[in-house]
Design a protein around this motif. Structure first.
Motif, mmCIF file in Angstrom:
data_model
loop_
_atom_site.group_PDB
_atom_site.id
_atom_site.type_symbol
_atom_site.label_atom_id
_atom_site.label_comp_id
_atom_site.label_asym_id
_atom_site.label_seq_id
_atom_site.Cartn_x
_atom_site.Cartn_y
_atom_site.Cartn_z
ATOM 1 N N GLU A 68 0.776 -1.217 -0.129
ATOM 2 C CA GLU A 68 0.001 0.112 0.089
ATOM 3 C C GLU A 68 0.911 1.245 0.025
ATOM 4 O O GLU A 68 0.813 2.338 -0.607
ATOM 5 N N ARG A 72 0.398 4.313 -2.464
ATOM 6 C CA ARG A 72 0.298 5.812 -2.132
ATOM 7 C C ARG A 72 1.381 6.581 -2.518
ATOM 8 O O ARG A 72 0.853 7.858 -3.029
ATOM 9 N N LEU A 84 -4.826 -3.247 -5.071
ATOM 10 C CA LEU A 84 -3.641 -4.018 -4.299
ATOM 11 C C LEU A 84 -4.255 -5.569 -4.426
ATOM 12 O O LEU A 84 -5.311 -5.932 -3.891
ATOM 13 N N VAL A 204 -7.559 2.486 -1.328
ATOM 14 C CA VAL A 204 -6.761 1.447 -1.935
ATOM 15 C C VAL A 204 -7.923 0.163 -2.072
ATOM 16 O O VAL A 204 -8.427 -0.269 -1.193
#
Ligand SMILES: Cc1cc2nc3c(=O)[nH]c(=O)nc-3n(C[C@H](O)[C@H](O)[C@H](O)COP(=O)(O)OP(=O)(O)OC[C@H]3O[C@@H](n4cnc5c(N)ncnc54)[C@H](O)[C@@H]3O)c2cc1C
Ligand SMILES: Nc1ncnc2c1ncn2[C@@H]1O[C@H](COP(=O)(O)O)[C@@H](O)[C@H]1O
Lengths: 255, 324
Positions: A68, A72, A84, A204
């Motif tokens: 993650e 980001r 993801l 995400v």
């Protein structure tokens, strides 16, 4: 344009790469993590293309939930959507990775529409299998060229340049297409404060997937044997110059 | 049954790395009980194939088709796939160059079999093969096993030297006409742009490298001067290209250029492993760094522990003094 970029989270080792006791992974206990340089450039290229042609960039990774962080980062430099595919094993083999990524791309396309362009790195920084992008492209039935260091898009065609000795080869690939890019295609921007803040809030999307193991299996990782050479210290200041030039003469590079 | 070596060539000019793959393939074919075959694809294939018998190819397949005007990863991959099916080849080998790896990845995707890239050693056995391959551009090795009906393997660059076989093989020429879908022309080279000629970073006998310690784009002027005095070129680390001080074409390392000069003068570079893999083939390394513990210093043959801004101009001045 709708563009998707596949990135992989990898450790950022310093002077040497250490391996865990079981030989299955890089010992990353004291290391930070990063995105491979090729893929960082792929994200930058995608963001630039949408700045010129309009559209949105989706970044997809298969890795531990900690990946993650790399998604980001991509958002902080301009990516719009983050996906993801979480895994718990150390690393998936290339066939398994490609199957899962191709499935994830299909999922995203089913919701948001097809991608005009999908970008990969030329090879992953760690495993370096030189194949995941090619496999995904084939699974999706789209044309693919690797090793790209320049992309121009016009009239539904990506004109892509690949470095060869002393120049470039040119490919004109009709969209939708898949390209693997190399570092040097651009100079990635640094995140702005605003970008950083926005990326903290970005969503995400988790896409759990399963895929069968392929036919390449890791036995163990190990460091190559190094020949250690004694370092001769020639000096501690500009007064070392004569000794250095003696060395250059000795090596015959002072013709 | 054969071990098929995919030979890379540029419009008839055979790549040296293809001969490395043949040299690697000779003992492998013997150990695996296979005949050694080679395939050369497209316009110029015949010209490129002249030395292949001398390098051990029992059979030389020359693949031609209207679509195969130039390199095209997908058209080449599909051609190899059809040849594998037609001849029942048990394994395919290519050189671990960008092209070699890309073509084998195409073959792998189409045959739905594994592909092990950049191997240093391969042990063929009756069932699975085992191999050692490179990761991290050569900073790390991986022992792996390969289980597949058709084994696809590329050979890391410079693992073996290109050399003719002890005795030449038959080199029987076998023309091959694949059946290619017109859509494969989408990824065939359509044009070339020539940029520069002359000595390059990869081939220069002297490289004067600068890292973050150089401090700025202008800071590279003294390095340029020294390089030109020595008939060499300037190289740099990724910290430098990331700062926009030099173009990426000057970058040495895993994601830059592999250099192999007589001497690499590495100044203001800490020697991170990703830089080191690009520099380690240098015959001599002289590190200039203020930090005696820097990895570049401890791995170098020679070092000067000092400010590069003082040492580099002093070297140039000393060379000019001696030349009068
Ligand atoms: C996947 C991956 C791939 C990478 N690929 C590459 C690659 O291809 N090439 C590459 O270079 N890097 C690559 N890197 C980056 C690499 O890890 C390092 O970050 C980079 O090499 C550091 O560059 P540097 O040595 O110039 O900077 P630093 O590590 O900051 O070192 C600067 C050095 O300069 C010295 N110094 C400072 N001032 C002076 C002075 N006045 N005089 C003399 N010495 C001075 C310091 O003591 C220090 O040793 C890669 C990283 C990753 C994760
Ligand atoms: N786990 C992963 N997640 C997302 N993308 C990946 C992953 N592994 C590989 N890729 C992509 O595929 C490219 C080629 O990888 P490889 O075949 O391992 O050299 C990389 O540069 C990435 O763009």
């Amino acid at each position: 344009m709708r563009i998707l970029v596949c990135v992989k989270r990898v450790p950022a080792p310093g002077a040497r790469i250490n391996v865990t006791a079981d030989g299955q992974d890089v010992d990353s206990a004291h290391l930070g993590f990063t995105t491979s340089p090729h893929e960082e450039c792929a994200v930058e290229e995608a963001v630039r293309l949408t700045e010129v042609h309009g559209g949105e960039v989706t970044v997809l990774t298969l890795g531990p939930v900690e990946a993650e962080e790399q998604l980001r980062y991509a958002a902080s430099v301009g990516a719009h959507h983050l996906v993801l595919v979480p895994i718990t094993e150390v690393d998936w083999d290339p066939q398994r990775t490609a199957a899962a990524l191709a499935g994830a791309v299909a999922d995203v396309e089913a919701v948001g529409g097809p991608f005009d362009l999908i970008l990969f790195g030329n090879e992953s920084a760690d495993a370096g299998g030189f194949q995941v992008g090619v496999r995904v492209a084939h699974a999706l039935g789209r044309p693919m060229v690797n090793g790209i260091k320049g992309i121009d898009v016009a009239d539904g065609v990506a004109s892509a340049r690949r470095e060869i000795d002393g120049g470039f080869e040119v490919y004109n690939v009709p969209l939708p297409a898949v390209l693997g890019v190399k570092e040097g295609i651009n100079l990635p921007r640094y995140p702005t404060m605003k970008g950083r803040l926005a990326s903290k809030k970005a969503e995400v999307v988790m896409d759990e997937r399963s895929a069968g193991a392929g036919g390449q299996e890791r036995v163990r990782l190990h460091r190559p044997v190094e020949t250690v050479s004694e370092t001769a210290i020639l000096g501690t200041g500009p007064e070392a110059a004569p000794a250095i030039v003696d060395l250059l003469e000795e090596l015959g590079v002072l013709s | 049954m054969s071990l098929l070596v995919v030979c890379d060539h540029d419009r008839g000019h055979l790549a040296e790395a293809s001969l490395e793959a043949l040299a690697f393939g000779r003992p492998l074919a013997v150990a695996a009980g296979l005949e050694l075959a080679a395939v050369v694809i497209g316009v110029g294939a015949e010209v490129a194939s002249t030395d292949l018998a001398a390098h051990g190819a029992d059979t030389v397949h020359l693949a031609s088709h209207d679509l195969l005007t130039d390199f095209g990863p997908e058209a080449w991959g599909e051609t190899v796939v059809q040849l594998v099916r037609a001849t029942g080849a048990k394994a395919v080998l290519a050189c671990g160059t960008d092209r070699g790896n890309e073509v084998l990845a195409q073959v792998a995707a189409r045959l739905e079999v594994p592909f092990v890239a950049n191997c240093r050693t391969v042990q063929p056995t009756d069932g699975d093969w085992s191999m050692t391959r490179i990761q991290w551009g050569g900073s790390l090795l991986e022992d792996a096993t390969l289980s597949a009906d058709v084994k696809l393997v590329s050979v890391a660059h410079h693992v073996v030297e290109a050399a003719p076989a002890d005795s030449p093989a038959a080199g029987a020429v076998a023309p091959f006409r694949p059946n290619l879908d017109p859509s494969l022309s989408a990824t065939v080279v359509v044009d070339r742009v020539v940029l520069r000629q002359g000595i390059t970073l990869a081939t220069s006998p002297v490289v004067v490298g600068g890292g973050r310690g150089v401090g700025s784009a202008e800071g590279f002027e003294p390095l340029e001067e020294l390089a030109s005095e020595l008939g060499g070129v300037v190289g740099c680390s990724r910290a430098v290209t990331n700062n926009g001080w030099r173009p990426h074409s000057d970058q040495v390392g895993q994601t830059g250029t592999r250099i192999s000069p007589e001497i690499y003068i590495a100044s203001g570079i800490s020697g991170a492993i990703q830089h080191w893999v690009g520099a380690m083939a240098a015959k001599n390394i002289l590190a200039i760094n203020i930090d005696p513990e820097a990895n570049m210093v401890t791995r170098a043959d020679h070092a000067v522990i000092a400010d590069l801004h003082q040492v580099i101009p002093a070297i140039t001045a000393e060379i000019r003094r001696r030349r009068g």
